[in-house]
Motif scaffolding. Sequence first.
Motif, PDB file in Angstrom:
ATOM      1  N   THR A 186     -15.711 -14.613  68.305  1.00  0.00           N
ATOM      2  CA  THR A 186     -16.348 -13.785  67.290  1.00  0.00           C
ATOM      3  C   THR A 186     -17.752 -13.386  67.720  1.00  0.00           C
ATOM      4  OG1 THR A 186     -15.076 -14.869  65.567  1.00  0.00           O
ATOM      5  CG2 THR A 186     -17.037 -13.694  64.870  1.00  0.00           C
ATOM      6  N   GLU A 187     -18.499 -14.348  68.236  1.00  0.00           N
ATOM      7  CA  GLU A 187     -19.870 -14.071  68.681  1.00  0.00           C
ATOM      8  C   GLU A 187     -19.874 -13.074  69.834  1.00  0.00           C
ATOM      9  OE1 GLU A 187     -24.034 -14.567  68.677  1.00  0.00           O
ATOM     10  OE2 GLU A 187     -22.565 -15.302  67.248  1.00  0.00           O
ATOM     11  N   ASN A 211     -18.928  -9.557  68.531  1.00  0.00           N
ATOM     12  CA  ASN A 211     -20.029  -8.932  67.796  1.00  0.00           C
ATOM     13  C   ASN A 211     -21.127  -8.443  68.735  1.00  0.00           C
ATOM     14  OD1 ASN A 211     -18.678  -9.513  65.458  1.00  0.00           O
ATOM     15  ND2 ASN A 211     -20.071 -11.133  64.805  1.00  0.00           N
ATOM     16  N   ALA A 226     -14.951  -2.284  64.587  1.00  0.00           N
ATOM     17  CA  ALA A 226     -15.177  -3.611  64.001  1.00  0.00           C
ATOM     18  C   ALA A 226     -13.859  -4.270  63.632  1.00  0.00           C
ATOM     19  CB  ALA A 226     -16.071  -3.490  62.768  1.00  0.00           C
ATOM     20  N   TYR A 236     -19.288  -7.603  57.600  1.00  0.00           N
ATOM     21  CA  TYR A 236     -20.491  -7.448  58.404  1.00  0.00           C
ATOM     22  C   TYR A 236     -21.652  -6.996  57.534  1.00  0.00           C
ATOM     23  CZ  TYR A 236     -17.397  -7.529  62.463  1.00  0.00           C
ATOM     24  OH  TYR A 236     -16.487  -7.888  63.399  1.00  0.00           O
ATOM     25  N   VAL A 273     -26.929  -7.464  63.363  1.00  0.00           N
ATOM     26  CA  VAL A 273     -25.599  -7.509  62.762  1.00  0.00           C
ATOM     27  C   VAL A 273     -25.280  -8.967  62.443  1.00  0.00           C
ATOM     28  CG1 VAL A 273     -23.143  -7.110  63.134  1.00  0.00           C
ATOM     29  CG2 VAL A 273     -24.789  -5.460  63.962  1.00  0.00           C
ATOM     30  N   SER A 327     -22.463 -11.658  60.502  1.00  0.00           N
ATOM     31  CA  SER A 327     -21.125 -11.853  59.948  1.00  0.00           C
ATOM     32  C   SER A 327     -20.943 -13.338  59.709  1.00  0.00           C
ATOM     33  CB  SER A 327     -20.046 -11.310  60.878  1.00  0.00           C
ATOM     34  OG  SER A 327     -20.000 -12.067  62.057  1.00  0.00           O
TER      35      SER A 327
END
Length: 133
Positions: free
Chosen positions: A30-31, A34, A80, A86, A104, A106
Amino acid sequence: MKESFWGILVVGVGIVMIFFIYLFQSLTNTEEHNYTLLKETTEAAMYDAFDLSTYHTTGEIRIDAEKFIENFYRRFAENANLSRTYKIDIVDINEEPPKVSVRVSSSLNTNITNEVISFDLSNTLDAILETPY
């Protein structure tokens, strides 16, 4: 009997470790997603917002802030992950010299033994448009 308890312990520890590996892999993916999305989207939106008419008339390198925001949101929404929420903060935009700061955020939720654990992931990027002379 003693050896069978050791076998059960090894299997139990293995299952717990697989769970932790899955959790941290999910966080890392996820990191990384993003950050890569933020970097690529910011670069593309800055190139799209480049003010070519000003460059031809005066030779100044600048971007249009409204065009940047519009292109950034559009490009970010196209790529996305739809399963996440987000929060996008455009912290600073300088039109001349072209510089933007974008954050950003999340969150990722997981459920462990009926407890919801939430991880907040935040990426900040400061970008300067560089052009060769």
